[in-house]
Write an enzyme that holds these catalytic residues in place. Structure first.
Site, short mmCIF file in Angstrom:
data_model
loop_
_atom_site.label_atom_id
_atom_site.label_comp_id
_atom_site.label_asym_id
_atom_site.label_seq_id
_atom_site.Cartn_x
_atom_site.Cartn_y
_atom_site.Cartn_z
N SER A 217 37.42 41.30 41.45
CA SER A 217 37.30 40.73 42.68
C SER A 217 36.60 39.48 42.66
O SER A 217 36.84 38.75 42.49
CB SER A 217 37.14 41.53 43.34
N GLU A 332 47.70 43.45 47.62
CA GLU A 332 46.17 42.59 48.18
C GLU A 332 45.75 42.53 49.31
O GLU A 332 44.66 42.60 49.84
CB GLU A 332 46.52 41.30 47.50
N HIS A 436 43.79 46.63 46.52
CA HIS A 436 42.93 45.53 46.39
C HIS A 436 42.19 46.74 45.52
O HIS A 436 41.74 47.65 45.48
CB HIS A 436 42.34 44.71 47.26
#
Length: 528
Positions: A217, A332, A436
């Site tokens: 990320s 995601e 995610h």
């Protein structure tokens, strides 16, 4: 006979306890760095050094300045406890810290090494945590480096400044800078940590010529930034990007635009100049920065750390010429980010796209085309994920493969993380995949240290495979090796062969290259 048996059992029990105690005994170990001697500890063959300073504390007049060289010390500095984490608001419930509180004085790193002496030469992994550049810490359990160290890799996690402390811009800051730039302090911290590693890691048995950087990320954005900046790119031997890059849709402001935000910020909180801003306590500044009426700050094209937009740097092939392992997860984003509370039907999906993106709706609906209402949750979730982070990750992969003569290996993590221990599974009946950040514990081998999720045998199977791929890449620049499926690199300008990371891992030709090519074609004018 019974007495003999009893005494024998006592003897064996005593020996077992003694051996177990010996195996778990902690030995304190010292290493001489360029700035002084530090003391960590060794446990079961791995040496731990926690809270190792790599720059001066960025406090007082050093707030909003690039990290300054560390001052040397005499005597022995204890590095057995994680240092303070960077100033941050509690925004993510899944972050579990082991840090020694929270402070502006946060520029510390942590080292796990299998080496017993400085003459050994293990490859090095430097990992940057995620958290949107507003949260996170190198002490989090999911980033623990012991498992990778047991794979023969010196592993380092790095703390860096966040939020208003790490990315604030202001004309006065630019004026006082020797480089006529402001902001990007968190990224400059990372670069300073890399220089520290480059200069000192030999003392920990690491090879300074074999440094691979990785992150997830915001950590993955950071990896792409360190690949792009001339301050760091020559220190790298490899890069791993998990879900994110600076080559996506997020528009990075120019320095002038960011400075204007800084002036607005100061005006709205009643501060006339930089001196008054620096006079605020760290707690005051942190709480103020959480106000929704104030501008926020992030990565900026500052002319120093980033001489120009990273997209231009990668287009010209001026980034670090290193092997790249890159990928993202199957969920995601979620279709509710597109549809809101509307039912997932074709009609509602088309309506949402036309309302949100009227200038590009026809093109988007051409490449994001559900065949039935049943497919809408999948397609809409993929679209949401692409807008959020997947397109930028694809763009990094495709561009790097096209502009440097180094291999790129792309993965797609599809294994869903289980629910919380002792709680019923919260499964979306319409679509469920790998959310995610779900891959972190798997690829770093840290399922055993995460006691939140109800991991099962299949999770450990996926983790064993994924970590082996990642470790192979760090060790050799290639994820291939004994006991794992063959993984072919990306071919420039061609549909990639992507490694599916799941209980049944295999190579699969990418299915939606047309989507990403279209998104690239509208990138400069499309603001999601």
């Amino acid at each position: 006979m019974r007495k003999t048996l009893f005494l024998t059992l006592i003897l064996w029990t005593t020996l077992f306890i003694a051996n177990a105690q010996s195996a778990c005994d902690t030995t304190f170990v010292r290493v001489k760095t360029a700035n002084g001697t530090i003391e960590g500890f060794e446990l079961m063959g791995i040496r731990f050094f926690r809270g190792v300073p790599y720059a001066q504390p960025p406090v007082g007049d050093l707030r909003w300045k690039e990290p300054q060289p560390l001052q040397s010390w005499s005597g022995v500095k204890k590095t057995i406890q994680f240092g303070p984490r960077a100033m941050q608001l509690p925004v993510f419930s899944d972050m579990r810290f082991r840090s020694n509180g929270m402070s502006e004085d946060c520029l510390y790193l942590n080292i796990w090494t299998p080496a017993k002496n400085e003459g050994e030469r293990y490859p090095v992994l430097v990992y940057f945590y995620g958290g949107g550049f507003i949260a996170g810490d190198g002490s989090e359990y999911r980033y623990d480096g012991e498992s990778m160290a047991r794979k023969g890799i010196v592993t380092v996690t790095v703390n860096y400044r966040l939020g208003i402390f790490g990315f604030f811009n202001h004309p006065e800051l630019t004026k006082e800078s020797a480089h006529k730039a402001s902001g990007n302090y968190g990224l400059l911290d990372q670069s300073a940590a890399l220089r520290w590693v480059k200069e000192n890691i030999e003392q920990f048995g690491g090879d300074p010529s074999r440094i691979t950087i990785a992150g997830e990320s915001a950590g993955s954005y950071s990896v792409s930034a360190q690949m792009a900046t001339p301050l760091s790119r020559d220190m790298l031997a490899g890069a791993i990007c998990e879900s994110g890059s600076l080559l996506g849709f997020r528009q990075m402001p120019t320095l002038n635009e960011a400075e204007s935000r800084g002036v607005e910020f100061a005006r709205k909180i009643g501060k006339k100049n930089l001196k008054e801003l620096r006079s605020l306590s760290s707690d005051e500044l942190l709480q103020i920065s959480g106000r929704r009426d104030l501008p926020s700050f992030g990565v900026v094209v500052d002319g120093y750390f980033l001489p120009e937009n990273p997209i231009a740097i990668f287009e010209k092939g001026e980034q670090a010429h290193v092997p790249l392992l890159v990928g993202w997860n199957s969920m995601e984003g979620h279709y509710s980010a597109v549809l809101g509370k509307a039912e997932p039907t074709i009609a509602n999906f088309e309506k949402a796209i036309r309302e949100k993106y009227p200038d590009f709706a026809d093109g988007l609906l051409r490449v994001y085309r559900p065949a039935s209402d049943k497919e809408v949750p999948i397609v809409a979730s993929e679209f949401a994920g692409d807008m959020f982070i997947s397109f930028g990750t694809w763009n990094l992969s495709d561009m790097h493969a096209s502009t440097v003569a180094k291999p790129v290996y792309r993965y797609y993590f599809t294994h869903p993380r289980p629910g919380y221990k002792g709680q019923p599974q919260n499964v979306d009946p319409l679509y469920r995949g790998a959310s995610h950040s779900a891959e972190i514990e798997y690829v770093l081998g840290n399922l055993p240290v995460n006691d939140v999720y109800d991991f099962q045998s299949e999770d450990y199977l996926v983790s064993s495979l994924a970590q082996t791929f990642f470790a192979n890449f760090i060790l050799t620049g290639n994820p291939n090796g004994a006991g794992v499926p063959d993984w072919n690199p990306v071919r420039a300008g061609k549909p990639a062969e992507v490694m599916i990371l799941d209980t049944k891992s295999c190579l699969q030709t990418e299915q939606h290259r047309d989507r990403y090519l279209y998104l690239r074609s509208i990138q400069n004018s499309f603001n999601p």
